[in-house]
Design a protein around this motif. Structure first.
Motif, PDB file in Angstrom:
ATOM      1  N   LEU A   5      34.413  -7.526   5.456  1.00 16.68           N
ATOM      2  CA  LEU A   5      33.542  -8.026   4.717  1.00 16.68           C
ATOM      3  C   LEU A   5      33.990  -9.452   4.128  1.00 16.68           C
ATOM      4  N   GLN A   8      32.809 -11.928   6.877  1.00 20.26           N
ATOM      5  CA  GLN A   8      31.335 -12.089   6.909  1.00 20.26           C
ATOM      6  C   GLN A   8      30.779 -13.240   5.795  1.00 20.26           C
ATOM      7  N   GLY A 112      28.028 -10.911  -2.221  1.00 19.39           N
ATOM      8  CA  GLY A 112      27.890 -11.658  -1.062  1.00 19.39           C
ATOM      9  C   GLY A 112      28.157 -13.143  -1.390  1.00 19.39           C
ATOM     10  N   PRO A 225      33.040  -3.134  -1.189  1.00 19.29           N
ATOM     11  CA  PRO A 225      31.669  -3.300  -0.505  1.00 19.29           C
ATOM     12  C   PRO A 225      30.866  -2.831  -1.465  1.00 19.29           C
ATOM     13  N   ILE A 246      26.448  -4.697   1.255  1.00 21.33           N
ATOM     14  CA  ILE A 246      27.332  -5.374   2.254  1.00 21.33           C
ATOM     15  C   ILE A 246      28.625  -4.450   2.253  1.00 21.33           C
TER      16      ILE A 246
END
Ligand code: F3S
Length: 649
Positions: A5, A8, A112, A225, A246
């Protein structure tokens, strides 16, 4: 190969470098946070950089550390911060509205996104899937102006959660267990990414307790997450539209893995005076407790205070024990009051504080001498409570409430058995969750459009570019684990000068040696010498700025804490690493001379420096710095460098 994560989010925000462990990367920042003790300097530096408008999606200025208005100084600072937020386009959270991390979590944290904050517990919103990193205020000022944030790509560690927490164990015990296993240095250079089936058993506030206190592990940040529980939390805050799912790819590869079985977690405490001094409560049961405080950015939410309230319902706290509840936000206070819990706790003997950091940094509720205080906070460094030789235990709200009822440390399971009628507190959340927003002023509601500087707001001191020749005495030799609280104590009588550097500098390292500041001023340059983990603790850039103002040229230490090392570069002080044998040989007062042409060596990428000690023996010191950090150091700090870059267009 799949991505973690962390990878990303970083890749989505990457503007420079590659995602390889140890490589320097530059990332775009979506949100920034600053609080009152670091914020005045953030804005003064924002102004000194010639910037005039916030460029990030969200910028928020909180007033939480110094909310009590003893005289004009704090009030002047609050007014200056309100005027800066209004002038440059940030949200302003009024004093009393709550602690930055709690209020940010409630109002702005979003999955995010990247966030940079001038406070060490900035990683708190990692519990909602935000990648949030603590930094010095100058980095925040630059990010707020639209510049990237630079960091060495940390290792990403998978913390796999299995099972489910038993009754009476809490998220606080999970992070205390991590500290017990890994120590306060165990997370340096790492991001902890929580995964596994245990994640869904934890609520968002439980997750943020864990990410908040990941800071005590020395971690760059911690992250969870997102899932249905994240969506529910955001919905209760009227922000469901900000939810995105996510998580790591199934085949993500991590640098390391730790497994924590939640079912094995029992009630724990961190004994005085380090957060990693962790033992089961049963090992210290029977210790008399004179004070209990529930609150802080770690355990100050409604969901943190509710278990304590339920345990206290219909009971009274022990006669010799004082209990204070300091909610982390006005939202938490408001819901507690609306749901009737404030009255229940008051009837049990609890005193309520306004939503503030307060006691966490020794401002109010200082324990009696030679007494035990049990707190749900994240730090128990010696003296931080406001009295030297204090004895502060860190615990969950359940353990804290049990101590208040019994008047001594006790495992809540044992207390429940002894009382016979105390159930483990469940967690029913009210439908309406968010409070009023009266104390959060949005940029379009700003009441000021010009800076208001009272007499306690000074100028930003600047350093000249790095000299070719650096020499001076070892003005102070210190042990391991010197904290930023040692360098600049965060107590009210000192931090009220946070915007007045000449005055604040008089207190530099006074907790280690009260002659230091005067000696440093009288000496024409000089060095600090320290053991391992120098500068651990907060993001306070004054801990680099004040030594710089006093003429310190650099620090020779066995190792440095991450944020403080970045602050040393940012203020033009050279951080040199030395080995344990050389550290042992250097004595306070020895003459230190860097034999190399320092300016040239720093710019050319030289890593090893020859240091002559007392005109006699020599040692090799290492400068571990990126190219960018070298440019900052050579220019005399980040502010002069950035300003020069802006001038060049
Ligand atoms: Fe405040 Fe203490 Fe957290 S000072 S930000 S409550 S660590």
């Amino acid at each position: 190969m799949g991505q973690t994560l962390t990878e990303q989010i970083l890749e989505d925000h990457l503007v420079e470098g590659e995602l390889e462990t140890g490589e320097e990367i530059g990332i775009d920042i979506d949100q920034v946070l600053t609080q009152d003790t670091t914020g005045t300097f953030v804005w003064l530096q924002f102004e000194a950089l010639g910037l005039d408008e916030v460029q990030t999606e969200v910028a928020a200025q909180y007033c939480d550390h110094q909310t009590y208005q003893f005289d004009f100084k704090n009030t002047d600072d609050h007014r200056f911060l309100r005027s800066a937020a209004g002038t440059f386009g940030a949200h302003f959270s009024r004093p009393g509205n709550g602690i930055c991390h709690n209020v940010h979590k409630e109002n702005f944290a979003a999955p995010g996104k990247t966030m940079l904050g001038s406070d060490s517990h900035t990683p708190t919103p990692g519990g909602l899937g935000e990648l949030a990193i603590g930094s010095g205020g100058l980095d925040v000022a630059v990010a707020m102006g639209g510049g990237p944030y630079y960091i060495e790509m940390p290792e990403v560690v998978n913390v796999r959660l299995e099972g489910e927490l038993p009754e009476w164990s809490s998220a606080k015990d999970v992070i205390l267990e991590m500290l017990r296993r890994l120590s306060v240095k165990g997370g340096v250079g790492k991001i902890f990414e929580y995964t596994g089936p245990g994640v869904e058993t934890l609520s968002v506030p439980e997750r943020t307790t864990i990410t908040n206190m990941g800071t005590e592990l020395g971690a760059t940040t911690s992250i969870f997450p997102t899932d249905e529980r994240t969506r529910e939390y955001l919905a209760k805050q009227d922000r469901e539209d900000e939810y995105v799912e996510i998580g790591p790819d199934e085949d993500a590869e991590y640098d390391d893995e730790i497994v924590v079985d939640l079912s094995d977690i029992e009630p724990l405490v961190a004994k005085p005076s380090m957060p990693d001094n962790v033992v089961p409560v049963r090992e210290v049961a029977g210790e008399d407790v004179e004070q209990v405080i529930v609150g802080s950015c770690t355990n100050g939410g409604y969901e943190d205070i509710l278990p304590a309230a339920k345990m206290l319902e219909g009971r009274e706290i022990d006669m010799k024990t004082e209990m204070i509840v300091a909610p982390g936000s006005k939202q938490a206070s408001e819901i507690l009051a609306r749901e009737g819990w404030t009255a229940e706790m008051m009837a049990a003997g609890v005193n309520f504080s306004e939503a503030t950091c307060g006691a966490c940094i020794g401002i109010g509720h200082v324990p009696a001498s030679d007494s035990v205080s049990v707190r749900t906070f994240n730090r128990n460094f010696e003296g931080r409570s406001g009295i030297e030789d204090d004895a502060v235990f860190l615990s969950s709200p359940e353990v804290a409430a049990a101590a208040a009822i019994k008047g001594e440390l006790v495992d809540p399971r044992d207390l429940a058995e002894e009382l016979g009628d105390m159930e483990a507190p469940g967690m029913e959340l009210p439908e309406k969750y968010n409070g009023s927003k009266t104390d959060l002023i949005a940029p379009d509601e700003a009441v000021d459009d010009d800076l208001i500087k009272g007499p306690n707001i000074g100028d930003v001191p600047l350093k000249d570019p790095l000299d070719a020749h650096l020499a001076g005495p070892a003005l102070l030799k210190m042990d391991d684990n010197i904290t930023t609280d040692h360098i600049i104590p965060a107590t009210q009588d000192i931090l009220m000068y946070r915007s007045n550097i000449p005055k604040l500098s008089e207190f530099t390292l006074s907790r280690v040696d009260d002659t230091f500041a005067q000696r440093a001023l009288e000496s024409d340059g000089g060095f600090l010498v320290a053991g391992e983990n120098y500068g651990q603790g907060s993001s306070r850039e004054h801990a680099a700025l004040c030594p710089m103002y006093l003429g310190i040229e650099g620090v020779l230490a066995q190792s440095f804490a991450r944020i403080h090392k970045a602050n040393l570069f940012n203020f033009g002080l050279i951080p040199l690493t030395i080995d344990a044998d050389d550290y042992a040989k250097i004595e306070q007062g020895d003459d230190i001379e860097i034999v190399d042409d320092v300016a040239e060596a720093v710019e050319s990428g030289q890593e090893e420096f020859t240091v002559r000690v007392d005109d006699g023996w020599e040692l090799t010191a290492t400068l571990d710095a990126s190219e960018r950090e070298r440019r900052i150091l050579a220019a005399g700090g980040k502010l002069p460098l950035t300003r020069a870059q802006y001038d060049e267009g």
